[in-house]
Enzyme design. Structure first.
Site: not given
Ligand SMILES: NC(=O)C1=CN([C@@H]2O[C@H](COP(=O)(O)OP(=O)(O)OC[C@H]3O[C@@H](n4cnc5c(N)ncnc54)[C@H](OP(=O)(O)O)[C@@H]3O)[C@@H](O)[C@H]2O)C=CC1
Ligand SMILES: O=C(CO)[C@H](O)[C@H](O)COP(=O)(O)O
Length: 478
Positions: A131, A185
């Site tokens: 990310s 995630k």
């Protein structure tokens, strides 16, 4: 070309892959092989960044030949079929002992399936959530790798070298086996959806309640970013609100079509939560809010439905803005609490030993949801690693206690004014639901027993019971 000059490779050179490749190339000792399905991106990357010393490849065979053994390649392509196609192509040219890392957003059951299938070839497969968007990929993302312990031995140092650093610690940890990294995630993105929706609702309430311009509201967000709400998303919101459209001179936010896109990670978070039985209501409302916005035909059909008959002006603008700030902070705590709850439940379901404190630490830098208060989350888990509910930890319980009156006023204002605030309202309902001494779930159980003999448990003794609703209405033990 066939010299084995590269020690790592990247496949997929759109915004994330290209920047990750540049990040890798900038680290001492790395030579990076690069491959993209269509050669234009490869050529553009190599010619625009000669300093990176990339080794371009134009076929999977060339790519494999350019990598020193055991080979390591990071895939950064679209989720789904594109990822499967890329893995299949790499498996054809790689050998046992090599490592394939899927750094894209993948639905974790796909990662579990892929790891199992690739393992049969002797090649290691690691699903790693990454990310940080374009800037994070280039300068240091937050990385959430799953996969085997053996793969982590090789990959750990590489990933630590390219990850963001927060408070002296790299924002990467071995999350757990197989799909654990992509699971975490996925939840990160679910929280991201909630955080973004909450900020958008705060903006809408302030704009409609006070008539302030986007630029004025940008200043409010900039001010909030100096306090407990400090976060990347608040910071970039101020930037977006300050931006004027070059073509019209209007605030950019006013010329952007109000239909929010979604690539799927929010929906995965909600679908997974539903199957795990975890109430991530704020995340769900944020996901549905994007979907509601993207139905222009239904919005058009509903446009003339009646709203509140009287306008509800805000009497005290300063107090109202402060109420919204507190409501935002309280709702944000709920979003993170729900997200960590989902990770806890997922870890239990899939047998992953996920350290929630470590997750909060790797989210402090590089990722989209990086925020000052992740330090408070890390402290809460350090104090009580088996914390059953994040929002009940002392720091958060205190913050919610201080903010709850303001939160209620904001939800009441939104309701009375006819301003949709689904994430604010559902977060408050979650808070009140969990703290309620009795819930009307008892009545739902009674209804279920009435129409389907589904039975119920009693508050005063063990066992399952059924009332003979169509008989004499006496109770029998089931
Ligand atoms: N953008 C972001 O902010 C973030 C993205 N991610 C994830 O990272 C990954 C990459 O994202 P992003 O850089 O935005 O790129 P995209 O998700 O837009 O994917 C584009 C890349 O996928 C390749 N591709 C598409 N279909 C195929 C296929 N069938 N076979 C091989 N390659 C294919 C494209 O090749 P070609 O050039 O030939 O079309 C291109 O390299 C995605 O999984 C995304 O979800 C993660 C974090 C942040
Ligand atoms: O993973 C990401 C950030 O963490 C990507 O930016 C992702 O594309 C965001 O999701 P969506 O496109 O659905 O808003």
């Amino acid at each position: 070309m066939s010299d084995r000059t590269a020690n790592i490779g990247v496949v997929g050179l759109a915004v994330m892959g290209a920047n990750l490749a540049r990040n890798l190339a900038s680290r001492e000792g790395n030579t990076v092989a690069v491959l993209n399905r269509s050669r234009g991106r490869t050529d553009a990357l190599v010619s625009e960044h000669p300093e990176a010393g990339f080794v371009p490849a134009y076929s999977y065979e060339e790519f494999a030949a350019s990598l020193a053994k055991p080979r390591t390649a990071i895939i950064m392509v679209q989720a789904g079929a594109a990822t499967d196609a890329t893995i299949d192509a790499l498996v054809e040219v790689f050998e046992p002992g090599d490592i394939i890392v899927d750094g894209g957003n993948a639905y974790f059951p796909d990662t579990i399936r892929r790891e199992r299938a690739v393992r049969e070839t002797g090649i290691n497969f690691v699903g790693a959530g990454i990310s940080g968007g374009e800037e994070g990929a280039l300068n240091g993302p937050s990385i959430m790798p799953g996969g085997s312990d053996e793969s982590w031995v090789t990959l750990g140092p590489i990933l630590k070298s390219i990850a963001a650093v927060a408070e002296g610690e790299p924002c990467v940890t071995h999350v757990g086996h197989d799909g654990a990294g992509h699971f975490v995630k996925m939840v990160h993105n679910g929280i991201e959806y909630a955080d973004m929706q909450l900020i958008a609702e705060a903006y809408d309430l302030i704009r409609r309640g006070t008539g302030k311009s986007p630029a004025e509201i940008a200043e409010i967000f900039a001010e909030w970013n100096r306090g407990e709400l400090e976060s990347y998303l608040i910071e970039i919101t101020a930037e977006v609100l300050r931006q004027n459209d070059a073509a019209t001179g209007e605030p950019l936010v006013d010329v952007i079509l109000d239909q929010a896109g979604a690539k799927g990670t929010g929906a995965w978070t909600v679908q997974t939560a539903l199957s795990l039985g975890v109430p991530v209501s704020g995340i769900a409302e944020a996901t549905f809010a994007r979907s509601l916005s993207s139905h222009p035909e239904q919005r058009e059909a509903a446009r003339d439905l009646p709203g509140p008959s009287t306008a509800t002006p805000v009497d005290d603008e300063i107090a109202f803005v402060e109420d919204v700030r507190q409501a935002l902070y309280a709702s944000k705590i709920v979003a993170y609490s729900q997200g960590f709850d989902e990770i806890r439940a997922g870890a239990a379901e899939y047998g992953w030993n996920i350290d929630l404190g470590a997750i909060s630490k790797i989210w402090r830098g590089g990722c989209i949801i990086r925020a000052q208060f992740l330090n408070r989350i890390a402290e809460a888990y350090a104090e009580q690693p088996e914390l059953p509910l994040l929002m009940a930890a002392p720091y958060f319980a205190d913050a919610l206690g201080r903010g709850q009156e303001a939160w209620r006023r904001v939800v009441v204002h939104a309701t009375n004014a006819g301003i949709p605030a689904p994430a604010f309202s559902s977060s408050l309902a979650y808070y009140d639901g969990l703290r309620a001494e009795r819930l009307p779930a008892a009545l739902v159980q009674g209804q279920r027993d009435f129409f389907g003999a589904h039975t119920y448990r009693r508050v005063d003794r063990a066992g399952s019971f059924h009332t003979l609703w169509s008989g004499d209405r006496s109770e029998v033990e089931a």
